[in-house]
Design an enzyme around this catalytic site. Structure first.
Site, mmCIF file in Angstrom:
data_model
loop_
_atom_site.group_PDB
_atom_site.id
_atom_site.type_symbol
_atom_site.label_atom_id
_atom_site.label_comp_id
_atom_site.label_asym_id
_atom_site.label_seq_id
_atom_site.Cartn_x
_atom_site.Cartn_y
_atom_site.Cartn_z
ATOM 1 N N ASP A 41 -21.541 -49.184 5.281
ATOM 2 C CA ASP A 41 -22.112 -48.031 5.979
ATOM 3 C C ASP A 41 -21.897 -48.111 7.488
ATOM 4 O OD1 ASP A 41 -23.044 -46.755 3.762
ATOM 5 O OD2 ASP A 41 -25.178 -46.980 4.196
ATOM 6 N N HIS A 98 -31.693 -42.945 11.442
ATOM 7 C CA HIS A 98 -31.964 -44.063 10.526
ATOM 8 C C HIS A 98 -32.058 -45.411 11.242
ATOM 9 C CE1 HIS A 98 -31.497 -41.469 7.130
ATOM 10 N NE2 HIS A 98 -30.220 -41.260 7.317
ATOM 11 N N GLY A 115 -27.691 -46.754 7.534
ATOM 12 C CA GLY A 115 -27.175 -45.403 7.312
ATOM 13 C C GLY A 115 -26.395 -44.810 8.471
ATOM 14 N N ASP A 145 -32.337 -32.653 8.991
ATOM 15 C CA ASP A 145 -31.229 -33.331 8.316
ATOM 16 C C ASP A 145 -31.584 -33.438 6.821
ATOM 17 O OD1 ASP A 145 -28.970 -35.603 9.422
ATOM 18 O OD2 ASP A 145 -29.745 -35.936 7.401
ATOM 19 N N HIS A 203 -31.215 -35.855 4.960
ATOM 20 C CA HIS A 203 -31.758 -37.184 4.677
ATOM 21 C C HIS A 203 -33.084 -37.364 5.436
ATOM 22 C CE1 HIS A 203 -27.369 -37.616 4.076
ATOM 23 N NE2 HIS A 203 -27.712 -38.414 3.079
ATOM 24 N N ASP A 226 -26.208 -31.286 7.194
ATOM 25 C CA ASP A 226 -25.710 -31.773 5.906
ATOM 26 C C ASP A 226 -26.502 -31.232 4.708
ATOM 27 O OD1 ASP A 226 -27.932 -33.190 6.645
ATOM 28 O OD2 ASP A 226 -27.079 -35.176 6.332
ATOM 29 N N TYR A 258 -21.318 -33.929 7.162
ATOM 30 C CA TYR A 258 -20.134 -34.666 6.717
ATOM 31 C C TYR A 258 -19.015 -33.753 6.235
ATOM 32 C CZ TYR A 258 -23.750 -37.995 7.443
ATOM 33 O OH TYR A 258 -24.760 -38.696 8.040
#
Lengths: 215, 386
Positions: free
Chosen positions: B91, B133, B141, B169, B171, B258, B302
């Site tokens: 990652d 993150h 991440g 986001d 995430h 994302d 992404y």
């Protein structure tokens, strides 16, 4: 994992001569539903549960705040000679005991003395921890045939990607008994390359699956 | 006072893991070029990102960790030596000058903070930031230093401000949440795909803060396959009620892009509509509650070709009160970048309709999200009544 690692080793207890009102107060103050009843040598004489007390008390709809039940001794309504466990019992065995005997707590006894207590809540938490959500990671579910060597083939792929596996759970597949579902948590934000390799090796990756819909 | 400044330095592009890594700051170049093509970004709007000092990084990170990042980026450490710090992993691989590049992203967010707090601009945007993150002593991440955590601490220390952090986001914004989990003067709000499958796995509604900070951490985990209407319903209600509850002095939004259907790493079914609406409400509420003080950073995203440039352009257009265009994207931009893009561009500001096949169980997903919202906001709704 053994019971000693998950049990509460400082349980609240009652003496057989404590009253029902005292038991009820202790349960409410400490937010517990089960209390072992012990003698001076910490021998377990019984267990009293919130339900036992509720059954013994008159209906809350009846106006009887001074019911004689409140001043009764707990030994009169406790469950005598309850099932007990040992600190070295396996957690899995204990879980089965809870399920089969339909009980909510298990006093843990060693050398004849009470050393702890395990409740369904402790067991549930242990199983939550087993799913491994304590560190950041992604989850991948894979439907595999129930045959030897499958896990090896799969972990080879994880190894190839230097992916650190945080937990592996194996579920039965509700659709086909020849299959199992592997639920793997892996320490990466980007599991795409792993998933692609798993699919190339012919594995059925359910990532994520919409319940009841095949995508 | 300017309406907004656009913080950027070419050095921010140095935050690059590899050519094949999904986190790719070429997004910044693509976005700026798109904005310049429609005449929406002028050189006078651009403020160079400074580099964060070591003292500033220490607001959020352990000295030992900073040392590891420095040494790794200068070729002095092997992957094995830094693995326990989350560096040198798949990652977050080691790359040259990773400390300098990461500190430049943090510096950009601090530049944005200063522009707003010193009254040079009402709003400021640092698309290079949003690395939510990053932990105190560990990379996670794709994130090395957590620019938002540093910036919020900086806002507290230098400006004594009460900060609301909003993270859209896909995430969960775990790094920022845990940094302020016990702090009652910082409120974190994150809307994200549930951690059932998706990284990092946290962000449950029951994560509400701890100790003094209990009740100042809000999580809105939405189901995989959530579409625009449900996403926006959750976003709008969550934003209005949390702003009203917390009454921040300043708002910092993390604008990961994302949650779009095209994004390869997540399973949400958002379209360009959400990226038009998200900044609109943040902008409005910043004026209602914070006298306009709004700092925005980037984040995930992404699909850097079809999604991020359009989404982030709309963020800047909203901040500067420029009309959000409709119809065709500038042909010059499409011609310039199409040869490099591995996918055909969506040639318009809007997504085609429909963008995807209808989702089975759509009604149930919406119902589940609505139920989640009720539970997540219950704590402030009951407090209001009493």
């Amino acid at each position: 994992m053994i019971v000693e690692e998950i049990m509460n080793d400082e349980p609240y207890t009652l003496a057989p001569t404590n009253t029902v009102l005292e038991a009820l107060k202790l349960m409410r103050e400490r937010k517990v539903r089960h209390l072992p009843v012990i003698d001076n040598e910490r021998h377990v004489l019984g267990v009293i549960t919130e339900r036992d007390i509720k059954e013994a008390l008159p209906s809350s709809l009846k106006d009887e705040p001074n019911s004689p039940v409140f001043s009764a001794m707990v030994e009169e309504i406790m469950i005598k000679n309850p099932l007990v466990g040992h600190p070295l019992d396996f957690v899995e065995e204990v879980a089965l005991t809870f399920y089969e005997a339909k009980i909510g707590c298990l006093p843990i006894v060693s050398g004849g003395k009470l050393v702890g207590i395990v409740t369904t809540t402790d067991l549930l938490y242990t199983y939550i921890e087993l799913t491994g959500a304590t560190e950041p990671g992604s989850k991948i579910e894979i439907r595999v045939s129930d045959t030897p060597g499958v896990l090896f083939e799969i972990t080879k792929i994880f190894n190839l990607h230097h992916a650190n596996v945080q937990s592996v759970l194996v579920y039965p597949d509700s659709e086909n008994t020849q299959n199992k579902i592997l639920s793997v948590r892996v320490k990466t934000l980007n599991p795409l390359a792993i998933i692609e390799d798993l699919r190339q090796e012919g594995f059925d990756v359910l990532w994520p699956n919409l319940p009841g819909v095949s995508l | 006072m300017k309406k907004a400044v656009f913080v950027y330095s070419p050095e921010q592009l140095g935050y690059k893991f590899s050519d094949t890594h999904p986190f790719n700051h070429k997004r910044l170049t693509l976005t700026m070029d798109l904005l310049k093509n429609i005449g929406a970004l002028d050189d006078v709007d651009i403020v160079p990102a400074r580099i964060a000092t070591e003292e500033e990084l220490l607001l959020a990170h352990d000295p030992k960790y900073i040392e590891i990042v420095k040494n790794a980026g200068h070729g002095k450490l092997s992957e094995a030596q830094c693995a326990s710090y989350g560096i040198g992993t798949e990652d977050t691989p080691i790359f040259e000058n990773m400390h300098e590049a990461s500190a430049q992203l943090v510096g950009g967010t601090l530049t944005a903070v200063d522009c707003v707090m010193e009254g040079k601009a009402q709003h400021a945007l640092n698309l290079g930031g949003g690395l939510h993150h990053g932990f105190r002593g560990r990379a996670s991440g794709f994130c090395i230093y957590n620019d938002s955590t540093v910036a919020i601490r900086y806002l507290q220390e230098k400006y004594n401000a009460r900060v609301l952090y909003v993270d859209t986001d896909a995430h969960h914004g775990d790094g920022v949440q845990w940094s302020f989990y016990e702090d009652p003067n910082v409120c974190t709000l994150s809307i994200h795909e549930t951690g059932r499958y998706l990284f990092p796995g946290t962000g449950n509604i029951t994560e509400r803060g701890n100790g003094q900070g209990y009740g100042t951490s809000f999580n809105f985990p939405i189901d995989a396959f959530t579409e625009d209407e449900s996403f926006l319903e959750i976003y709008e209600k969550a934003m209005r009620e949390v702003f009203e509850f917390f009454k921040p002095d300043v708002v910092l939004t993390q604008n990961g892009a994302d949650a779009h259907y095209f994004d390869p790493l997540t399973h949400l079914y958002g379209t360009m509509n959400i990226y038009r609406e998200i900044p609109k409400l943040a902008h409005k509420l910043a004026h209602e509650y914070c006298d306009g003080k709004w700092i925005a950073v980037g984040g995930g995203g992404y699909d850097i070709w079809r999604v991020v440039p359009r989404a982030w352009s709309m963020l800047w257009l909203e901040m500067t009160d420029q009309k959000i265009p409709t119809g065709a994207l500038p042909q010059a931009w499409l011609d310039r970048w199409q040869p490099e893009a591995p996918v055909p561009f969506i040639p318009t500001w809007e997504d085609p309709n429909p963008l995807y096949e209808p989702i089975p169980r759509k009604a149930e997903i919406e119902e589940k999200n609505a139920q989640m919202l009720e539970k997540a906001l219950h704590i402030i709704r009951t407090e209001k009544r009493s």
